[in-house]
Design a protein around this motif. Structure first.
Motif, mmCIF file in Angstrom:
data_model
loop_
_atom_site.group_PDB
_atom_site.id
_atom_site.type_symbol
_atom_site.label_atom_id
_atom_site.label_comp_id
_atom_site.label_asym_id
_atom_site.label_seq_id
_atom_site.Cartn_x
_atom_site.Cartn_y
_atom_site.Cartn_z
ATOM 1 N N GLN A 69 0.796 -1.221 0.000
ATOM 2 C CA GLN A 69 0.000 0.000 0.000
ATOM 3 C C GLN A 69 0.832 1.277 0.000
ATOM 4 O OE1 GLN A 69 -2.982 0.339 3.095
ATOM 5 N NE2 GLN A 69 -3.294 2.516 2.692
ATOM 6 N N HIS A 72 1.683 3.130 -3.321
ATOM 7 C CA HIS A 72 0.721 3.852 -4.159
ATOM 8 C C HIS A 72 0.855 5.351 -3.949
ATOM 9 C CE1 HIS A 72 -2.849 5.166 -6.179
ATOM 10 N NE2 HIS A 72 -3.249 5.768 -5.076
ATOM 11 N N LEU A 89 -7.191 -0.514 -6.210
ATOM 12 C CA LEU A 89 -7.506 -0.835 -4.819
ATOM 13 C C LEU A 89 -7.788 0.423 -4.009
ATOM 14 C CD1 LEU A 89 -4.974 -3.670 -3.890
ATOM 15 C CD2 LEU A 89 -7.215 -3.841 -4.977
ATOM 16 N N ALA A 90 -7.022 1.475 -4.267
ATOM 17 C CA ALA A 90 -7.255 2.736 -3.561
ATOM 18 C C ALA A 90 -8.662 3.258 -3.829
ATOM 19 C CB ALA A 90 -6.207 3.763 -3.973
ATOM 20 N N ASN A 93 -11.154 2.124 -1.490
ATOM 21 C CA ASN A 93 -10.903 2.532 -0.104
ATOM 22 C C ASN A 93 -10.918 4.047 0.057
ATOM 23 O OD1 ASN A 93 -9.988 0.021 1.688
ATOM 24 N ND2 ASN A 93 -9.247 -0.304 -0.403
ATOM 25 N N ARG A 94 -11.727 4.715 -0.738
ATOM 26 C CA ARG A 94 -11.776 6.187 -0.690
ATOM 27 C C ARG A 94 -12.234 6.700 0.664
ATOM 28 N NH1 ARG A 94 -14.381 5.305 -5.749
ATOM 29 N NH2 ARG A 94 -13.004 5.737 -7.526
ATOM 30 N N ALA A 96 -11.448 5.540 3.560
ATOM 31 C CA ALA A 96 -10.454 5.381 4.618
ATOM 32 C C ALA A 96 -9.752 6.715 4.865
ATOM 33 C CB ALA A 96 -9.436 4.318 4.232
ATOM 34 N N TRP A 102 -5.752 0.278 4.305
ATOM 35 C CA TRP A 102 -6.973 -0.015 3.575
ATOM 36 C C TRP A 102 -7.856 -0.965 4.356
ATOM 37 C CZ3 TRP A 102 -3.822 -0.887 -1.501
ATOM 38 C CH2 TRP A 102 -3.588 0.365 -2.111
ATOM 39 N N ARG A 103 -9.166 -0.786 4.181
ATOM 40 C CA ARG A 103 -10.127 -1.570 4.949
ATOM 41 C C ARG A 103 -10.724 -2.718 4.143
ATOM 42 N NH1 ARG A 103 -13.552 3.541 7.516
ATOM 43 N NH2 ARG A 103 -11.950 4.211 9.025
ATOM 44 N N TYR A 105 -10.711 -5.270 0.467
ATOM 45 C CA TYR A 105 -9.966 -5.790 -0.671
ATOM 46 C C TYR A 105 -10.967 -6.373 -1.659
ATOM 47 C CZ TYR A 105 -6.451 -7.966 -3.543
ATOM 48 O OH TYR A 105 -5.660 -8.291 -4.623
#
Length: 302
Positions: A69, A72, A89-90, A93-94, A96, A102-103, A105
């Motif tokens: 992570q 990124h 992936l980001a 997880n906007r 967070a 990240w919460r 997956y």
């Protein structure tokens, strides 16, 4: 049969390898303005909490995507599959807090949907077909897909994916007459017969639709069937006159009983895939390594 639950393993090193290959392959296929039929034979729950009890119990996400992570940053360059994957992936997880772990997956189904629904691709109207047999995972998958409001563009079926695949190949032709499909086969291999069923499914698929792109994830473990599977897939590809690529990632020493290595076998790989993985996998290996024995390989039929 239903003992395996991916919630304990989501975001681990095997998911990283699998989804790097999936994203890189789809990015190339989606450069062509013609619809794709995307098929996931073992779709799982669709998305997973990696800050939840199951993930914390195993610690696999922390040792996997958790170590990647921090890499990124900003908008990825189109040719950098690792940055592209982390950027996707980001996007999941906007919510967070900035800088927080990240919460969630996304599994393969939601990654594929994210790519096919991007503004530059949505008008093409790709189709996503998902199979999941586990009752709890099927209910979770169906609920997550319902939240996408994708209509019939995404269909979920509680069915053995090996059997369901047969009815979808060859895929329906587009308005322009082209037939294009990507198939992801990713069983749990919790029963020994899965290895033979994978090989049989690929053999049948190549007979039905030789030009499809087939992605097979497999564990690398001390079991004869596991060692034999990549060799069998190479033989099937050669017999069908199709190109292949085999990528592996070994993270080194893990706890007793844990998975330390896995592979992705691709039939009819994009010509860009080998170079993309040879660029990304050294960085993944360095981030996820657990000792000096960590390694990666990308072999091709060329």
């Amino acid at each position: 049969m239903f003992s395996y639950r991916h919630a304990f393993h989501a975001g681990n090193h095997a998911d990283v390898l699998k989804h790097l290959v999936l994203v890189a392959t789809l990015r190339h296929l989606m450069q062509k303005d013609a619809p794709l039929t995307l098929i996931d034979t073992h779709a799982g729950a669709g998305v997973y909490r990696i800050d939840g009890e199951a993930a914390r119990t195993s610690g696999e996400a922390l040792a996997g995507i958790g170590r990647l992570q921090p890499e990124h940053a900003g908008t990825p360059a189109p040719a950098d599959v690792l940055a592209d994957y982390l950027g996707l992936l980001a996007g999941f997880n906007r919510s967070a807090p900035a800088g927080a772990a990240w919460r969630v997956y996304p599994g393969s189904p939601l990654l594929m949907h994210a790519l096919m629904s991007e503004p530059t691709r949505a008008a093409v109207r790709d189709r996503l077909r998902l199979f999941e047999l586990h009752p709890s995972d099927f209910r979770a998958l169906a609920a997550h897909v319902a939240q996408l409001h994708a209509g019939r563009q995404v269909q979920v079926e509680r069915r053995d994916g090996f059997d369901g695949l047969k009815a979808l190949l060859p895929p329906p032709a587009s308005a322009g007459g082209s037939r294009r499909a990507l198939v992801l086969i990713d069983p749990s291999y919790e029963i020994k017969s899965d290895y033979a069923r994978v090989a049989t499914a690929i053999q049948d698929a190549l007979q039905r639709f030789a030009t499809g792109v087939y992605l097979v994830w497999h564990p690398i473990i001390a079991r004869p069937e596991a060692h034999a599977l990549p060799r069998r897939l190479k033989t099937l590809a050669r017999q069908a006159g199709r190109a292949w690529l085999h990528a592996t990632l070994h993270v080194g020493q893990v706890a007793a009983g844990g998975l330390s290595a896995s592979g992705m076998f691709v039939i009819n790989p994009p010509h860009t895939l080998a170079a993309a993985l040879r660029d990304a996998l050294p960085r993944v290996r360095d981030a996820l390594a657990r000792g000096p024995n960590a390694n990666w390989h990308v072999d091709t039929s060329d």
